[in-house]
Every structure is written in structure tokens, then in C-alpha cells.
Design a protein around this motif. Structure first.
Motif, PDB file in Angstrom:
ATOM      1  N   ARG A  14     -58.821 -51.966 -23.728  1.00 51.53           N
ATOM      2  CA  ARG A  14     -58.545 -50.543 -23.499  1.00 51.53           C
ATOM      3  C   ARG A  14     -57.781 -49.965 -24.692  1.00 51.53           C
ATOM      4  O   ARG A  14     -58.077 -48.868 -25.159  1.00 51.53           O
ATOM      5  N   GLN A  15     -56.792 -50.709 -25.174  1.00 48.76           N
ATOM      6  CA  GLN A  15     -56.036 -50.249 -26.329  1.00 48.76           C
ATOM      7  C   GLN A  15     -56.919 -50.177 -27.564  1.00 48.76           C
ATOM      8  O   GLN A  15     -56.872 -49.203 -28.319  1.00 48.76           O
ATOM      9  N   ALA A  16     -57.731 -51.188 -27.774  1.00 46.91           N
ATOM     10  CA  ALA A  16     -58.588 -51.229 -28.964  1.00 46.91           C
ATOM     11  C   ALA A  16     -59.612 -50.100 -28.975  1.00 46.91           C
ATOM     12  O   ALA A  16     -59.917 -49.540 -30.028  1.00 46.91           O
ATOM     13  N   THR A  17     -60.144 -49.753 -27.793  1.00 48.72           N
ATOM     14  CA  THR A  17     -61.156 -48.692 -27.714  1.00 48.72           C
ATOM     15  C   THR A  17     -60.557 -47.325 -27.385  1.00 48.72           C
ATOM     16  O   THR A  17     -61.282 -46.352 -27.300  1.00 48.72           O
ATOM     17  N   LYS A  18     -59.225 -47.307 -27.183  1.00 52.30           N
ATOM     18  CA  LYS A  18     -58.524 -46.071 -26.817  1.00 52.30           C
ATOM     19  C   LYS A  18     -59.154 -45.414 -25.579  1.00 52.30           C
ATOM     20  O   LYS A  18     -59.342 -44.197 -25.528  1.00 52.30           O
ATOM     21  N   THR A  19     -59.443 -46.259 -24.591  1.00 51.02           N
ATOM     22  CA  THR A  19     -60.030 -45.804 -23.334  1.00 51.02           C
ATOM     23  C   THR A  19     -58.968 -45.939 -22.251  1.00 51.02           C
ATOM     24  O   THR A  19     -58.673 -47.048 -21.804  1.00 51.02           O
ATOM     25  N   VAL A  20     -58.405 -44.811 -21.838  1.00 53.00           N
ATOM     26  CA  VAL A  20     -57.334 -44.844 -20.839  1.00 53.00           C
ATOM     27  C   VAL A  20     -57.899 -45.012 -19.430  1.00 53.00           C
ATOM     28  O   VAL A  20     -57.382 -45.792 -18.635  1.00 53.00           O
ATOM     29  N   HIS A  21     -58.948 -44.280 -19.111  1.00 54.64           N
ATOM     30  CA  HIS A  21     -59.556 -44.317 -17.774  1.00 54.64           C
ATOM     31  C   HIS A  21     -61.034 -44.649 -17.898  1.00 54.64           C
ATOM     32  O   HIS A  21     -61.662 -44.351 -18.911  1.00 54.64           O
ATOM     33  N   GLY A  22     -61.588 -45.224 -16.852  1.00 51.39           N
ATOM     34  CA  GLY A  22     -63.015 -45.505 -16.832  1.00 51.39           C
ATOM     35  C   GLY A  22     -63.388 -46.642 -17.765  1.00 51.39           C
ATOM     36  O   GLY A  22     -62.604 -47.551 -18.009  1.00 51.39           O
ATOM     37  N   ASP A  23     -64.609 -46.553 -18.294  1.00 56.82           N
ATOM     38  CA  ASP A  23     -65.089 -47.616 -19.173  1.00 56.82           C
ATOM     39  C   ASP A  23     -65.670 -47.018 -20.451  1.00 56.82           C
ATOM     40  O   ASP A  23     -65.506 -45.831 -20.704  1.00 56.82           O
ATOM     41  N   ASP A  24     -66.354 -47.822 -21.215  1.00 57.45           N
ATOM     42  CA  ASP A  24     -66.914 -47.369 -22.486  1.00 57.45           C
ATOM     43  C   ASP A  24     -68.442 -47.414 -22.469  1.00 57.45           C
ATOM     44  O   ASP A  24     -69.072 -47.708 -23.471  1.00 57.45           O
ATOM     45  N   ALA A  25     -69.021 -47.144 -21.314  1.00 56.79           N
ATOM     46  CA  ALA A  25     -70.476 -47.007 -21.158  1.00 56.79           C
ATOM     47  C   ALA A  25     -71.253 -48.235 -21.639  1.00 56.79           C
ATOM     48  O   ALA A  25     -72.223 -48.121 -22.374  1.00 56.79           O
ATOM     49  N   GLY A  26     -70.825 -49.411 -21.221  1.00 57.68           N
ATOM     50  CA  GLY A  26     -71.568 -50.620 -21.539  1.00 57.68           C
ATOM     51  C   GLY A  26     -71.099 -51.375 -22.762  1.00 57.68           C
ATOM     52  O   GLY A  26     -71.710 -52.365 -23.156  1.00 57.68           O
ATOM     53  N   GLY A  27     -70.016 -50.946 -23.352  1.00 60.28           N
ATOM     54  CA  GLY A  27     -69.484 -51.607 -24.537  1.00 60.28           C
ATOM     55  C   GLY A  27     -68.594 -52.788 -24.187  1.00 60.28           C
ATOM     56  O   GLY A  27     -68.625 -53.314 -23.070  1.00 60.28           O
ATOM     57  N   PRO A  28     -67.764 -53.200 -25.134  1.00 60.74           N
ATOM     58  CA  PRO A  28     -66.922 -54.391 -24.923  1.00 60.74           C
ATOM     59  C   PRO A  28     -65.921 -54.236 -23.770  1.00 60.74           C
ATOM     60  O   PRO A  28     -65.628 -55.218 -23.083  1.00 60.74           O
ATOM     61  N   LEU A  29     -65.412 -53.024 -23.559  1.00 62.37           N
ATOM     62  CA  LEU A  29     -64.487 -52.820 -22.439  1.00 62.37           C
ATOM     63  C   LEU A  29     -65.212 -53.031 -21.117  1.00 62.37           C
ATOM     64  O   LEU A  29     -64.694 -53.716 -20.222  1.00 62.37           O
ATOM     65  N   THR A  30     -66.381 -52.477 -20.988  1.00 62.46           N
ATOM     66  CA  THR A  30     -67.156 -52.643 -19.757  1.00 62.46           C
ATOM     67  C   THR A  30     -67.443 -54.115 -19.498  1.00 62.46           C
ATOM     68  O   THR A  30     -67.328 -54.585 -18.355  1.00 62.46           O
TER      69      THR A  30
END
Length: 132
Positions: free
Chosen positions: A30-46
């Protein structure tokens, strides 16, 4: 007085630690992708979120089956080995989910999970039927 359900207690403790590890990996991504809420649409966070959710989806069934088999008195000594192998498989799956494509660790983790669930369920049924 002996410890009640030592295999179950150990497996539950291992599961808690693995879940914390998986959660920390999600937080790092989440920190690396700067994604606070939800996901990254199929990326590494997901993928990391799915690794943790897959763990949470399967592990309660495994722990319940381990506890029931242990309570029946029919799990020594193989039950501890199955529990340990399951946890190692879940760690392999967590690492394997980092890749964009299928990996051996992910495949091994899925295979171990399915075999553990199927095997433990079969043993539970055999115990319930009085065959074991």
C-alpha cells in the motif's frame, strides 16, 4: 495436567503469525503504490491482498478440522506434520502471489492447501462414521 489440544494451539499460533506477516506485506505494498483505500486494479497490491484473503478463507476450515481430529484422539503423530506442512504451503503461496504469472511456490501452496483440506475432511468423516 497436560496441555489440551497442543497441535491445534500450535497451528493456531502459526496461523496468527502468518496472517500478521501477510498483513504487513499488504501494508508495505500500500505504501509503495500509494494506495490508501481499495486496491490497484489487479496489480501487486491486489495480489498481496488476495494472498492474505485466500489464507483467511481456507485456514479456519483447516484449524477446525485439526481441532476436531485432535479431540477425537486420532491425530497422533501425523496431525502435527499435516498442520506444519499446511502452514509452509501458505507461506509459499504468499511469496508466489507476488509474481504476475503463475509460479511454483503459488502452485505448491495451492496444492498443499487443497490436499490438506481434502485429507483432513476425509479423516474427519471416517472418524465420524466410526471407521477410524
Amino acid at each position: 495436567m497436560g496441555i489440551i489440544l497442543p497441535v491445534t494451539l500450535t497451528a493456531a499460533a502459526a496461523a496468527a503469525i502468518i496472517n500478521i506477516w501477510l498483513s504487513l506485506r499488504v501494508g508495505q505494498m500500500r505504501q509503495a503504490t500509494k494506495t490508501v483505500h481499495g486496491d490497484d486494479a489487479g496489480g501487486p497490491l491486489t495480489r498481496r491482498m488476495r494472498a492474505q484473503l485466500n489464507f483467511v478463507e481456507n485456514t479456519p476450515f483447516v484449524l477446525v478440522l485439526i481441532a476436531a481430529i485432535e479431540l477425537s484422539g486420532r491425530g497422533n503423530p501425523w496431525l502435527a506434520w499435516v498442520a506444519g506442512l499446511y502452514m509452509l504451503g501458505r507461506v509459499a503461496h504468499g511469496f508466489g502471489m507476488d509474481a504476475e504469472t503463475g509460479t511454483k511456490p503459488r502452485m505448491i501452496g495451492v496444492l498443499i492447501t487443497m490436499l490438506a483440506l481434502l485429507g483432513l475432511a476425509a479423516v474427519a468423516v471416517l472418524i465420524a462414521m466410526g471407521v477410524m
